[in-house]
Design a protein around this motif. Structure first.
Motif, PDB file in Angstrom:
ATOM      1  N   THR A 100      -0.081  -0.362  10.737  1.00 13.41           N
ATOM      2  CA  THR A 100       0.243  -1.770  10.506  1.00 13.41           C
ATOM      3  C   THR A 100      -1.015  -2.632  10.566  1.00 13.41           C
ATOM      4  O   THR A 100      -1.244  -3.487   9.701  1.00 13.41           O
ATOM      5  CB  THR A 100       1.261  -2.244  11.554  1.00 13.41           C
ATOM      6  OG1 THR A 100       2.445  -1.449  11.468  1.00 13.41           O
ATOM      7  CG2 THR A 100       1.636  -3.700  11.325  1.00 13.41           C
ATOM      8  N   VAL A 101      -1.851  -2.413  11.590  1.00 14.31           N
ATOM      9  CA  VAL A 101      -3.108  -3.168  11.720  1.00 14.31           C
ATOM     10  C   VAL A 101      -4.036  -2.849  10.557  1.00 14.31           C
ATOM     11  O   VAL A 101      -4.733  -3.734  10.029  1.00 14.31           O
ATOM     12  CB  VAL A 101      -3.779  -2.840  13.067  1.00 14.31           C
ATOM     13  CG1 VAL A 101      -5.149  -3.485  13.143  1.00 14.31           C
ATOM     14  CG2 VAL A 101      -2.905  -3.313  14.222  1.00 14.31           C
ATOM     15  N   GLU A 102      -4.047  -1.592  10.147  1.00 16.95           N
ATOM     16  CA  GLU A 102      -4.869  -1.151   9.020  1.00 16.95           C
ATOM     17  C   GLU A 102      -4.518  -1.959   7.767  1.00 16.95           C
ATOM     18  O   GLU A 102      -5.406  -2.393   7.014  1.00 16.95           O
ATOM     19  CB  GLU A 102      -4.613   0.340   8.801  1.00 16.95           C
ATOM     20  CG  GLU A 102      -5.496   1.006   7.782  1.00 16.95           C
ATOM     21  CD  GLU A 102      -5.154   2.495   7.720  1.00 16.95           C
ATOM     22  OE1 GLU A 102      -6.034   3.298   8.017  1.00 16.95           O
ATOM     23  OE2 GLU A 102      -4.007   2.818   7.363  1.00 16.95           O
ATOM     24  N   LYS A 103      -3.238  -2.181   7.542  1.00 15.43           N
ATOM     25  CA  LYS A 103      -2.776  -2.949   6.384  1.00 15.43           C
ATOM     26  C   LYS A 103      -3.186  -4.407   6.510  1.00 15.43           C
ATOM     27  O   LYS A 103      -3.612  -5.037   5.523  1.00 15.43           O
ATOM     28  CB  LYS A 103      -1.252  -2.824   6.279  1.00 15.43           C
ATOM     29  CG  LYS A 103      -0.673  -3.488   5.049  1.00 15.43           C
ATOM     30  CD  LYS A 103       0.836  -3.244   4.992  1.00 15.43           C
ATOM     31  CE  LYS A 103       1.440  -3.910   3.759  1.00 15.43           C
ATOM     32  NZ  LYS A 103       2.916  -3.686   3.689  1.00 15.43           N
ATOM     33  N   GLU A 104      -3.068  -4.966   7.738  1.00 10.24           N
ATOM     34  CA  GLU A 104      -3.457  -6.359   7.964  1.00 10.24           C
ATOM     35  C   GLU A 104      -4.953  -6.566   7.737  1.00 10.24           C
ATOM     36  O   GLU A 104      -5.379  -7.646   7.309  1.00 10.24           O
ATOM     37  CB  GLU A 104      -3.084  -6.793   9.387  1.00 10.24           C
ATOM     38  CG  GLU A 104      -1.584  -6.838   9.669  1.00 10.24           C
ATOM     39  CD  GLU A 104      -0.906  -7.962   8.894  1.00 10.24           C
ATOM     40  OE1 GLU A 104      -1.586  -8.941   8.563  1.00 10.24           O
ATOM     41  OE2 GLU A 104       0.305  -7.831   8.633  1.00 10.24           O
ATOM     42  N   MET A 105      -5.754  -5.561   8.014  1.00  7.31           N
ATOM     43  CA  MET A 105      -7.212  -5.649   7.842  1.00  7.31           C
ATOM     44  C   MET A 105      -7.625  -5.415   6.384  1.00  7.31           C
ATOM     45  O   MET A 105      -8.807  -5.522   6.044  1.00  7.31           O
ATOM     46  CB  MET A 105      -7.911  -4.628   8.754  1.00  7.31           C
ATOM     47  CG  MET A 105      -7.704  -4.896  10.237  1.00  7.31           C
ATOM     48  SD  MET A 105      -8.399  -3.583  11.296  1.00  7.31           S
ATOM     49  CE  MET A 105     -10.158  -3.916  11.048  1.00  7.31           C
ATOM     50  N   GLY A 106      -6.656  -5.078   5.524  1.00  5.44           N
ATOM     51  CA  GLY A 106      -6.964  -4.853   4.117  1.00  5.44           C
ATOM     52  C   GLY A 106      -7.635  -3.519   3.855  1.00  5.44           C
ATOM     53  O   GLY A 106      -8.322  -3.353   2.834  1.00  5.44           O
ATOM     54  N   LYS A 107      -7.458  -2.551   4.720  1.00  2.41           N
ATOM     55  CA  LYS A 107      -8.059  -1.237   4.541  1.00  2.41           C
ATOM     56  C   LYS A 107      -7.106  -0.309   3.800  1.00  2.41           C
ATOM     57  O   LYS A 107      -5.917  -0.588   3.662  1.00  2.41           O
ATOM     58  CB  LYS A 107      -8.418  -0.622   5.899  1.00  2.41           C
ATOM     59  CG  LYS A 107      -9.511  -1.370   6.637  1.00  2.41           C
ATOM     60  CD  LYS A 107      -9.848  -0.675   7.950  1.00  2.41           C
ATOM     61  CE  LYS A 107     -10.992  -1.378   8.663  1.00  2.41           C
ATOM     62  NZ  LYS A 107     -12.259  -1.186   7.922  1.00  2.41           N
TER      63      LYS A 107
END
Length: 341
Positions: free
Chosen positions: A324-331
């Motif tokens: 989820t954090v990965e998606k928020e960071m645009g990775k």
């Protein structure tokens, strides 16, 4: 701080006095490790100097929350604070506290405990900083008690052997008398007695050899058990909780009823759970504050702790939150890797 409402103790040890106790244990921040025992019916938490429990946190209001005792339970209420009050990851206005609840004000975490100390209850002291000297004294006492137990057992076995020997001698004497009566008077009973005595002597020697062998094996098992528990305590002090758990479980295989191994096993599991729980709390706070890199670091620490137990729900939750954090960071998907292969 009002001494009528709160009693402050600068350690984390559970109470020993018989009765019902309510405690807030500060787990983070400047007062980490302090225990606040609630003694009043109304307790105020906040940054102000007049608060019963002063919260040294910049996100704390002067009067942030109050705790009211009602029917044997404390109810915590947010006093319209600027940054709100969080209980167990949920922002609340009012909540009835139960044992184990976390009260979070800013970055400061308090753990609520309810202790019901009964008469004759023996409290196990959780002392993480137990030094090697105390361990050696405890192990020496256990060895002394074990040696005394072995001596009593050996004495009891010798008594049983002596009784059995006397019984065999009586049987031999009776048999000799019967033979002497039935057979000719010239039959020499001493020959029979001599033969039986020789067998008795041989049996006694064999029993002694077996007893020595059993005693030697028992000492070897105890030596291995002491070494395993010592390794487990070392791993515990170094915060390698999974390794410590494996050592204490191995000790219980050798000695299933060993109280020391059972106590340290439960303590290791408890510390592991607390460390994972604190990592989740920090990661969620960082993620809510858009500090995604810090959140990933906390989630990855959980993944590394549980990498050998991927079926654990906490491992799965950590991996899900990382994505989820990965998606928020645009990775890209699976771009963040906690464990390098």
């Amino acid at each position: 701080m009002s001494a009528l409402n709160v009693k402050l103790i600068r350690n984390m040890l559970p109470p020993e006095e018989v009765g019902l106790h309510y405690r807030l244990l500060c787990m983070t921040g400047k007062n980490k490790g302090s225990s606040y025992y609630l003694t009043g019916n109304r307790v105020i938490m906040g940054r102000g100097e007049t608060a019963d429990i002063q919260v040294l946190d910049i996100k704390s209001s002067r009067e942030h929350a109050e705790l009211i005792l009602n029917n044997g339970r404390y109810i915590v209420t947010d006093l319209a604070s600027q940054n709100g009050l969080i209980i167990n990851d949920l922002k609340i206005t009012q909540h009835s506290l139960i044992d184990g609840d976390k009260i979070i004000i800013g970055a400061t975490v308090y753990k609520f405990n309810r202790f019901d100390i009964q008469a004759k209850e023996l409290a196990l002291v959780d002392d993480e900083d137990e030094d090697d000297e105390d361990e050696d004294e405890e192990e020496e006492e256990e060895r002394r008690l074990l040696n005394e137990k072995k001596k009593k057992k050996k004495s009891k076995n010798r008594k049983k052997q002596a009784d059995a020997g006397r019984k065999r001698i009586m049987i031999i004497i009776v048999a000799a008398l019967v033979i002497w009566v039935v057979l000719d008077e010239d039959t020499p009973p001493p020959v029979i007695k001599k033969t039986k005595s020789s067998k008795e002597k041989s049996t006694k020697i064999n029993l002694q050899d077996a007893l020595r062998k059993q005693t030697s094996e028992t000492r070897e098992v105890q030596r291995k058990l002491d070494a395993i528990i010592h390794r487990g305590l070392r791993e515990f002090r170094e915060r390698n909780y999974f390794r410590a758990i494996r050592q204490f479980e191995l000790a219980l295989i050798l000695s299933p009823n060993n109280g020391k191994a059972s106590f340290h096993l439960e303590r290791s599991k408890q510390r592991l759970d607390e460390e994972i729980e604190l990592a989740f709390l920090k990661a969620r706070r960082d993620a809510d504050g858009l500090k995604y890199t810090a959140a990933v670091v906390s989630y990855c620490s959980i993944v590394r702790l549980l990498q050998a137990h991927k079926e654990d729900e906490r491992y799965k939750d950590a991996m899900k939150n990382i994505r989820t954090v990965e998606k928020e960071m645009g990775k890209f998907k699976d771009e963040i890797k906690c464990i390098q292969k």
